[in-house]
Each structure stands twice: as structure tokens, then as C-alpha cells.
Design an enzyme around this catalytic site. Sequence first.
Site: not given
Length: 653
Positions: A333, A336-338, A340, A354, A451
Site C-alpha cells: 500500500g 501520506g507517510f510512505g 509498506v 513500513k 486514528d
Amino acid sequence: MQVNQDMKKAIIFLYYQCIFLCLIGFGGVSGDARARTVKIRCARQLENNGSIFVPNFVATMENISEQMRTSGFGVATTGSGLDTSYGLAQCYGDLSLLDCVLCYAEARTVLPQCYPNNGGRIFLDGCFMRSENYSFFEDYKGPEDEFVCGNTTRKTSTFGESARQALSMAVSTAPNDQRYHGRAQVAIPGTNESAYVLADCWRTLNSSSCRACLENASASISRCLPWSEGRALHTGCFVRYSDRDFLNPVPRNGGSGGNVTVIVVSVVSSLVVLGVAVATGIYIRKQRYIQKKRRGSNDAQKLVKTLHDSSLNFKYSTLEKATGSFDNVNKLGQGGFGSVYKGVLPDGREIAVKRLFFNNRHRAADFYNEVNMISSVEHKNLVRLLGCSCSGPESLLVYEFLANKSLDRFIFDQNKGKVLTWEKRYDIVVGTAEGLVYLHENSKTRIIHRDIKASNILLDSRFRAKIADFGLARSFQDDKSHISTAIAGTLGYMAPEYLAHGQLTEKADVYSFGVLLLEIVTGKQNNRSKSAEYSESLVTITWKRFQAGTLEELYDPNLMLQNHHNSNVKNDVFRVVHVGLLCIQEAPSLRPTMAKALQMLTTEEHLPAPTHPPFTDENTMELNDTSEDPWYPLNAGLSLSVATVEDSSFYPR
């Protein structure tokens, strides 16, 4: 038990080092990076094909990154057709390259949150960034052009005259400058104050377009006078005036060129290294003192030994090989963070790696926070951390691999949703609830996830739920009723009192869990409820159907096809929706605790009637609590959009 505690401390110890590495990469500022976001505007159209759009966007940003480090400006294009990614980024002319990297890193962190929209633009006080699926490089005006005024101080007419003179000087200078940058300072007669102006055009324009953009911007920003601050946010340029000196000094090389000298960058780099070394020394000394007091002077060495003996410290090369050099084939996937990735270790274990996309100071803090949180808890319904790596060019977290990825891939897909029978969905509901009960009540420190949503509920091969992504989680002691914190999470899942005031309690997770229950039963996503399929939010629709006694019309068709003759299942489904509505009541005090919600789900006790949920359109809700916002009233009247709030996913869509 002691070894297990040492392993947890070893992870935390290791990740302080990771943070220092991140700080070395992006810390230290020669002037002021001015990385505060002024305005972000997302495109109105959704992306065409996410599996193509996201990799194209990532490639474009990587290309621009290389250019920004050397020139403070970059453009790139990746892909073709509707999925083409056009990108532009530029730092304003008074920023050093070091400050520019900092500002761009912040912009690059925020702008991807416009996804799944197909583009957006962000104005920071030190730089600009834009991404679209069409070529906009020559655009210098548009309907989005606007200005914002910082009405903090009403100035005299004399200041207004000086500001207009400075605007005229900067606007006339910029089109003739090689970097399309102009700046001016005009003294205010009879005072020791001045008016300061900065003007910048994007370097993709020609001189005449730059001049036209700046003249329009100057005319619009003049409407802010006589107030002390004004910013023009136009398609092809940025202009700012102020009564305070916000400009960075730009050392001149031989009186021309305006480039930051190597000496300045070298000195700043040395200061960064020195600062990190001092911070590292203080931290190590403090930790040695604490460890010596508790367990003896050799404890630090024991931690390092424990780290290596427990295989928590993965080599970067090992993870790179396990994922096929982070091959797109193994990507689980993108968010926004990066990214996996799935990997296979030499011993045959399957893992999920991750990989940080933005390795800046803010993400480093979230990264450490996730390790700190998840290493301190252990439960069958929480994803398990296997280790980490910070020895290579980027920091990585290693988790257990879960074959079915995330819940959102099933409940929001009509075909895949057929796999999730009611029995499986109910088990997922109960498992998620049990995990949250553990976080809220059974751990030594109360933990709020912040979240909870379908993409952060992972599923193993037997479709058992495991809560993931603790990057936004927060903990506090039992004697605290709440904590005040910056707003972060995903719109559509955030409790109204947290969204409006930043006051965080366990009831924020309860609200998110309630939204999740409605999504699991209906197969519809709350924060994408403005589609053509239905115009109101899922929360609002469910409440109205509950009152009208027509809830069954809202259920996922897959559930009805599987259980249309089973009255017991229908009763269970109705009960889950009822509990969901209790969890999303507007008043936090009326929402049950997670322990009570779990009890309601697993017993046949009588359920009270729910009160109404908040009828809030999360895409236009304004923040009225400005007591901690130093930019108020500059931001007054600006609505909170989906792009102003972090969207964190473990196996992101």
C-alpha cells in the site's frame, strides 16, 4: 519478563538514534525556513486510477527533490493520460538551500494529503508546491487567486504609504531577476520602523507573465492595508508585506547573483552536527544516570547486547533483499507517510516493512512515537512489532505480515465484501473492541489510538482483527482527564470535541469505533460520503434511518443476500448499529467506554436510546478555538478541509 522489558527499552533506545539521524538530514537552519503553512487547496476532481496515480506522484516528487537540493526549484512530469503527474516546487529567493530543503520537506509532507483528489497546491511562508494531472507550468492567474490579511495590528496611513512603495519596488524588481525574486525595505518616516516586502514568481513563467501576476497580486494585497500583514496567493506568484522583518539575509557573492555561499552552508552544517552531538551526549548521559541508579552502570551495554541478541535490529540490506529492493510487486500500500512492502526473511518468515516516505523531523517524531507505543503493549488484537532498522538511508519498521491486509479492502468492495460473512464481521467488531479496551484500560499507561478506521484494522489469514498504525497514538496518566494536543487523524472519524478544541480523551476512540461499526454494517465509507451515490454523511443517514425504522435499507447488500431468512442475524446487525450510534453521540459523556461498548456487543442487555450524533460536515467545519493559534486572525474564516488533517494508514489504499 525482564528480558522482554529490556527488548522494549532497546527498541526505544535505538529509535532515539533514528531521530538523531533524521535531524542530521534535515535539522539546523541557517536563517528561517518559514515552513508554516499559509493555505492548502486541493483539486476538486478525484484521481483516475490510484494504482497508477500514486506511483507517478511519488516519482515526480523524487525527481523534484533532487532539483530542490541544488537550485531551490524543481519541475517534473511522470506518466501519461489522466494519470500523469505534473509537479512544481520552488523556495522563495531569500531562503538558503538548507532552509529550502526544510521548507520543501514540510510541503511534501502535507500536500499528499489531498489524495484521492488528483492534485493540489500549498503555500508556505518560505516555499510553494503544486501537483496536478495537467500541465500548469505557464499558468499565472486563475479563479483560485486570493489574498489573506493578518489583522493583528492596525497601522497608520504612513505605514500604508511605505508598504505601497515597497510593494512597487519588489514587484518591479522580480521580473528582471534571474530567479524572479524581489524584496524591498522602506523606512516609515518619523519612526524607527520599516515596511518589508517579498515577491516571487514561479520560474516556469516568462518575464511578462511574472510581471502581470505580481501586479495583480500587489493590487489585491493592497486591500489588506492598513493592517500589518498581507499575503497574496496567486497561481503564478506569491507576495507578502509586513511591519516586521521576516526576510532572511541573503549574502551576496561579489555583489550579484544572490546565491547562498558555500561557507554559510558549511558553517550551518557544522552547527547541525555539533547540536546533534550535544543532544546525543545529553541524552546518553541522562540515560546512563537513570540506568545506573536503577540497575547498575553496565546496563547500557546490556541494552545493546539485548538488542542484537533479540534480532530486533534488522540490517537495512537484509530488509532490502527481503522486499526485492522494495519492488513495486511487493508493495502492500501507499499513503501520506510512505509505503509498506511485503518481505520474506532468509528463515522464511513473512514480514511487512513500513518505509518512511518523508524522513523529516515531524515524521521522525511520529516514527519514534509508534515504536514507543507499540513496544509497550502486547495483545492478540494489536499488530506485532518484530523490529526496526535505521542503519541505512531511511528508517524502517518491521511488522508481522497479515495475509488479508486491511479491512477497508473488503467492506468497501462489493465483490470482496462477499467474503466477509456476518460471523466474520462480528468477530472483527469484537476483536477491534477488545484491542481498544486493552489500550484504554489494561495497559500500564492509558493509550488513545487517535486514528481508528477500516484501513488501520488489519486481518490475518483467518480474518481476525489487529489494530495497526500507532504513529498518532498518545498516552497519559490515570490522574489526567484529558490532554490537549494538535489535531491529527482522519476526517469523518474524529470526534467533534477533539476536532473543535483539540481535547483528547478515550471517548475520541469510542467515536471512531462507532463510525467503523456503521461502515462494517453498511459497506459505505463515512469520509467519502459526498459522492453521487448519497449526498449526506453516513452518520447522518444512519441516524435518520434509525429514527424512521428503515435501517435495513442501508445494510450492505452482501449481508442481506446471505442472511435474508435469518432473523437472529438481523437482530445482531441491528444491535451493532445501535451500539455504533451510542458511540457517536455528540456529547462525549453519553458515549459508553470501550469496555461498556464491548459488553453491549457481546451480551443481550437492554440498550438505551441513542441521542443525536453531531450533524457536522467535516469538510467545511470551521475551527472556532483560536486561543493557541498564533496566526489568528490570519486564518480566520478559512475552513478546515480534509487536507489540513493527517491521514495515516498502515496498509494504505
